[in-house]
Design a protein around this motif. Structure first.
Motif, PDB file in Angstrom:
ATOM      1  N   GLY A  60       0.815  -1.202   0.000  1.00  9.72           N
ATOM      2  CA  GLY A  60       0.000   0.000   0.000  1.00  9.72           C
ATOM      3  C   GLY A  60       0.850   1.255   0.000  1.00  9.72           C
ATOM      4  N   GLY A  61       0.193   2.394  -0.175  1.00  4.90           N
ATOM      5  CA  GLY A  61       0.918   3.652  -0.167  1.00  4.90           C
ATOM      6  C   GLY A  61       0.095   4.777  -0.760  1.00  4.90           C
TER       7      GLY A  61
ATOM      8  N   LEU B 240      -2.764  -8.170  -5.940  1.00  4.68           N
ATOM      9  CA  LEU B 240      -3.814  -7.334  -6.519  1.00  4.68           C
ATOM     10  C   LEU B 240      -3.121  -6.201  -7.263  1.00  4.68           C
ATOM     11  N   GLN B 241      -3.116  -6.304  -8.578  1.00  2.52           N
ATOM     12  CA  GLN B 241      -2.551  -5.246  -9.419  1.00  2.52           C
ATOM     13  C   GLN B 241      -3.633  -4.212  -9.655  1.00  2.52           C
ATOM     14  N   MET B 242      -3.349  -2.987  -9.266  1.00  2.00           N
ATOM     15  CA  MET B 242      -4.332  -1.917  -9.363  1.00  2.00           C
ATOM     16  C   MET B 242      -3.806  -0.848 -10.313  1.00  2.00           C
ATOM     17  N   ASN B 243      -4.504  -0.670 -11.415  1.00  2.00           N
ATOM     18  CA  ASN B 243      -4.139   0.329 -12.417  1.00  2.00           C
ATOM     19  C   ASN B 243      -5.234   1.391 -12.513  1.00  2.00           C
TER      20      ASN B 243
ATOM     21  N   GLN C 112      -4.272  -7.865   8.405  1.00  4.00           N
ATOM     22  CA  GLN C 112      -4.433  -6.625   9.162  1.00  4.00           C
ATOM     23  C   GLN C 112      -4.752  -5.429   8.276  1.00  4.00           C
ATOM     24  N   GLY C 113      -4.525  -5.561   6.995  1.00  7.37           N
ATOM     25  CA  GLY C 113      -4.859  -4.480   6.075  1.00  7.37           C
ATOM     26  C   GLY C 113      -3.674  -3.609   5.712  1.00  7.37           C
ATOM     27  N   THR C 114      -3.764  -2.986   4.549  1.00 10.00           N
ATOM     28  CA  THR C 114      -2.752  -2.039   4.093  1.00 10.00           C
ATOM     29  C   THR C 114      -3.465  -0.823   3.501  1.00 10.00           C
ATOM     30  N   GLN C 115      -2.972   0.363   3.845  1.00  9.73           N
ATOM     31  CA  GLN C 115      -3.640   1.592   3.422  1.00  9.73           C
ATOM     32  C   GLN C 115      -3.257   1.955   1.990  1.00  9.73           C
ATOM     33  N   VAL C 116      -4.256   2.251   1.193  1.00 12.09           N
ATOM     34  CA  VAL C 116      -4.052   2.784  -0.155  1.00 12.09           C
ATOM     35  C   VAL C 116      -4.716   4.151  -0.218  1.00 12.09           C
ATOM     36  N   THR C 117      -3.950   5.159  -0.579  1.00 11.14           N
ATOM     37  CA  THR C 117      -4.469   6.512  -0.693  1.00 11.14           C
ATOM     38  C   THR C 117      -4.188   7.034  -2.096  1.00 11.14           C
ATOM     39  N   VAL C 118      -5.247   7.461  -2.777  1.00 13.46           N
ATOM     40  CA  VAL C 118      -5.118   7.980  -4.124  1.00 13.46           C
ATOM     41  C   VAL C 118      -5.460   9.460  -4.102  1.00 13.46           C
ATOM     42  N   SER C 119      -4.500  10.281  -4.463  1.00 15.08           N
ATOM     43  CA  SER C 119      -4.710  11.726  -4.459  1.00 15.08           C
ATOM     44  C   SER C 119      -5.189  12.207  -5.824  1.00 15.08           C
ATOM     45  N   SER C 120      -5.994  13.257  -5.811  1.00 10.54           N
ATOM     46  CA  SER C 120      -6.544  13.774  -7.073  1.00 10.54           C
ATOM     47  C   SER C 120      -5.653  14.836  -7.678  1.00 10.54           C
TER      48      SER C 120
ATOM     49  N   SER D 201      -0.561   3.426 -10.456  1.00  9.90           N
ATOM     50  CA  SER D 201      -0.709   1.995 -10.196  1.00  9.90           C
ATOM     51  C   SER D 201      -0.032   1.604  -8.891  1.00  9.90           C
ATOM     52  N   LEU D 202      -0.552   0.551  -8.308  1.00  5.96           N
ATOM     53  CA  LEU D 202       0.057  -0.087  -7.150  1.00  5.96           C
ATOM     54  C   LEU D 202      -0.173  -1.579  -7.275  1.00  5.96           C
ATOM     55  N   ARG D 203       0.723  -2.361  -6.689  1.00  3.42           N
ATOM     56  CA  ARG D 203       0.501  -3.797  -6.592  1.00  3.42           C
ATOM     57  C   ARG D 203       0.557  -4.201  -5.133  1.00  3.42           C
ATOM     58  N   LEU D 204      -0.539  -4.734  -4.659  1.00  7.19           N
ATOM     59  CA  LEU D 204      -0.602  -5.260  -3.304  1.00  7.19           C
ATOM     60  C   LEU D 204      -0.233  -6.731  -3.322  1.00  7.19           C
TER      61      LEU D 204
END
Length: 124
Positions: A9-10, A81-84, A116-124, A17-20
């Motif tokens: 996460g991040g 989980l590849q997130m594009n 436990q989860g990982t935080q993903v933050t997407v800024s505009s 993109s991010l890959r979890l």
């Protein structure tokens, strides 16, 4: 028992993109169906994607179809989980989950183990 640990996460800009990843231990990983869920502040937990133990079948929520891809490497006991094309509305804590049945489910109550989860933050 199964222990799940998410990573990857991040903070990312919209369109990025991010890959979890989710590493599993404690039980034969190849016998578990896996899923990703997310929970944004003030909202209920939401299904994102799931994959069968074999990796042959996957299922994505409509909100992420065409953008997110779930996959697994049973030799590494890891699901990804590849997130594009990330959007601000994808901002959430992302959780990995495992169920002791090989079939896919989008229902969180049908999963037996959670990370436990990982935080993903997407800024505009």
């Amino acid at each position: 028992q199964v222990q799940l640990v998410e990573a990857g996460g991040g903070l990312v800009q919209a369109g990025g993109s991010l890959r979890l990843s989710c590493s599993a231990s404690g039980r034969t990983f190849g016998s578990l169906a896996m899923g990703w869920f997310r929970q944004a502040p003030g909202k209920e937990r939401e299904f994102v994607a799931a994959i069968t133990w074999s990796g042959i079948s996957t299922y994505n929520a409509d909100s992420v179809k065409g953008r997110f891809t779930i996959s697994r490497d049973n030799a590494k006991n890891t699901v990804y989980l590849q997130m594009n094309s990330l959007k601000p509305e994808d901002t959430a804590v992302y959780y990995c989950a495992a169920r002791s049945i090989e079939t896919i489910s989008s229902r969180g109550e049908e999963y037996d183990y959670w990370g436990q989860g990982t935080q993903v933050t997407v800024s505009s």
